[in-house]
Design an enzyme around this catalytic site. Structure first.
Site, PDB file in Angstrom:
ATOM      1  N   HIS A   9      53.238  26.618  45.241  1.00 53.51           N
ATOM      2  CA  HIS A   9      53.606  25.256  44.881  1.00 53.51           C
ATOM      3  C   HIS A   9      53.849  25.100  43.386  1.00 53.51           C
ATOM      4  O   HIS A   9      54.740  24.363  42.972  1.00 53.51           O
ATOM      5  CB  HIS A   9      52.498  24.293  45.327  1.00 53.51           C
ATOM      6  CG  HIS A   9      52.931  22.870  45.438  1.00 53.51           C
ATOM      7  ND1 HIS A   9      53.850  22.442  46.384  1.00 53.51           N
ATOM      8  CD2 HIS A   9      52.591  21.762  44.736  1.00 53.51           C
ATOM      9  CE1 HIS A   9      54.042  21.142  46.247  1.00 53.51           C
ATOM     10  NE2 HIS A   9      53.295  20.704  45.253  1.00 53.51           N
TER      11      HIS A   9
ATOM     12  N   ASP B  35      53.513  28.825  49.643  1.00 55.27           N
ATOM     13  CA  ASP B  35      52.930  27.560  49.199  1.00 55.27           C
ATOM     14  C   ASP B  35      51.712  27.231  50.057  1.00 55.27           C
ATOM     15  O   ASP B  35      51.831  27.043  51.270  1.00 55.27           O
ATOM     16  CB  ASP B  35      53.988  26.451  49.317  1.00 55.27           C
ATOM     17  CG  ASP B  35      53.616  25.185  48.557  1.00 55.27           C
ATOM     18  OD1 ASP B  35      52.416  24.879  48.466  1.00 55.27           O
ATOM     19  OD2 ASP B  35      54.532  24.497  48.073  1.00 55.27           O
TER      20      ASP B  35
ATOM     21  N   SER C 295      57.649  17.715  45.306  1.00 61.28           N
ATOM     22  CA  SER C 295      56.331  17.548  45.898  1.00 61.28           C
ATOM     23  C   SER C 295      56.160  16.099  46.401  1.00 61.28           C
ATOM     24  O   SER C 295      56.980  15.612  47.175  1.00 61.28           O
ATOM     25  CB  SER C 295      55.261  17.927  44.878  1.00 61.28           C
ATOM     26  OG  SER C 295      53.965  17.859  45.423  1.00 61.28           O
TER      27      SER C 295
END
Length: 286
Positions: A266, A237, A161
């Site tokens: 995510h 996501d 991320s």
């Protein structure tokens, strides 16, 4: 877990410079929601670990790191160390079970460092910034390469991320004050990576409008990485859209086959599939 919120609505009625300043502040806020974990949480787990070490950045900031030793892969030429940069809404104290599992299952050592302004650093009053994250990853690199004498060719840079920001940054350049270059690492592994902070929050056009206020411009740096790069991303996501991973993959000099995981977002990427993919990548490097 990691999260970016959408800030489109709040900016819809503003124009010009005010939009840029609002966007810049919002990008920073979205990128750095350091978890407000109370001190006793760290005292219970993190501070009791025998593999806890402290690093000092070039600005004399003190950050914790954990060096997990994993089993050796039988028959491998080298034992790899993952230099791990975590997601934005977690910290080193919150992901200890994850990095322990990572080391055990992938048969690697894992060096997970903290960002300035997160966990113990946050409790000392530090604020997280992009520059602080870069100083942090540089300190981690110097510790591994210059203190522990781990060769760059035995290191794999792994970012998740927002952690793809410091990971891509360091993998694309040399490190001041280090005898070894990240350009010589064995490989780079990215999970749910961002093209940039503004592109995640507002889409590609806004990052051009507010270019100077954007953070972690991975789209500008990733083609400078000379090592093989593996990218995994969930197709569902909604936090960091899979187009981020797809676009970064298209820019790679030395791409490994990507993993697009259908139906996952995510924060629900399945560890078994992610670990299997990571292991298949690592096995080509050792």
């Amino acid at each position: 877990s990691s999260h970016f919120a959408s800030g489109r609505e709040g900016l819809s009625c503003q124009r010009g410079v005010s939009v840029q300043f609002a966007m810049g502040g919002l990008v920073a806020t979205l990128a750095f929601p350091a978890p407000p974990v109370p001190p006793y949480y760290y005292e219970r787990d993190l501070l009791k670990r025998s593999d806890l070490v402290y690093l000092t950045t070039f600005e004399d900031e003190r950050i914790p790191a954990v060096h997990v030793k994993g089993p050796r892969q039988p028959g491998s030429r080298r034992h790899l160390t993952l230099l791990y940069s975590h997601g934005n809404a977690e910290d080193i104290g919150l992901h200890l079970p994850y990095i322990d599992e990572l080391a055990r299952d992938l048969k690697v050592d894992v060096f997970s460092y903290e960002y300035v302004g997160y966990s113990l650093s946050r409790l000392q009053g530090a604020q997280p910034t992009e520059d602080g994250c870069i100083r942090s990853v540089d300190a981690a690199w110097r510790y591994l390469v210059d203190e522990l004498k781990i060769p760059p060719k035995d290191i794999v840079i792994f970012g998740r991320s927002i952690g793809s920001g410091p990971s891509v940054d360091i993998a694309s350049r040399k490190v001041e004050g280090s005898s070894g270059s990240p350009l010589d690492v064995a490989g780079v592994l990215l999970q749910s990576p961002i093209e940039s902070g503004a592109r995640v929050a507002f889409g590609p056009m806004t990052s051009y409008l507010g270019y100077s206020l954007d953070i972690f411009k991975n789209y500008e740096k990733i083609d400078k990485i000379t090592a093989p790069v593996a990218i995994m991303h969930g197709t569902a996501d909604t936090v960091v859209k899979v187009t981020n991973g797809e676009n970064l993959h298209k820019m790679l000099k030395s791409p490994f086959r990507p993993l697009w995981i259908d139906g996952h977002g995510h924060n629900d990427m399945p560890n078994d599939r992610c670990f299997a993919y990571a292991k298949s990548f690592l096995d080509t490097l050792r």
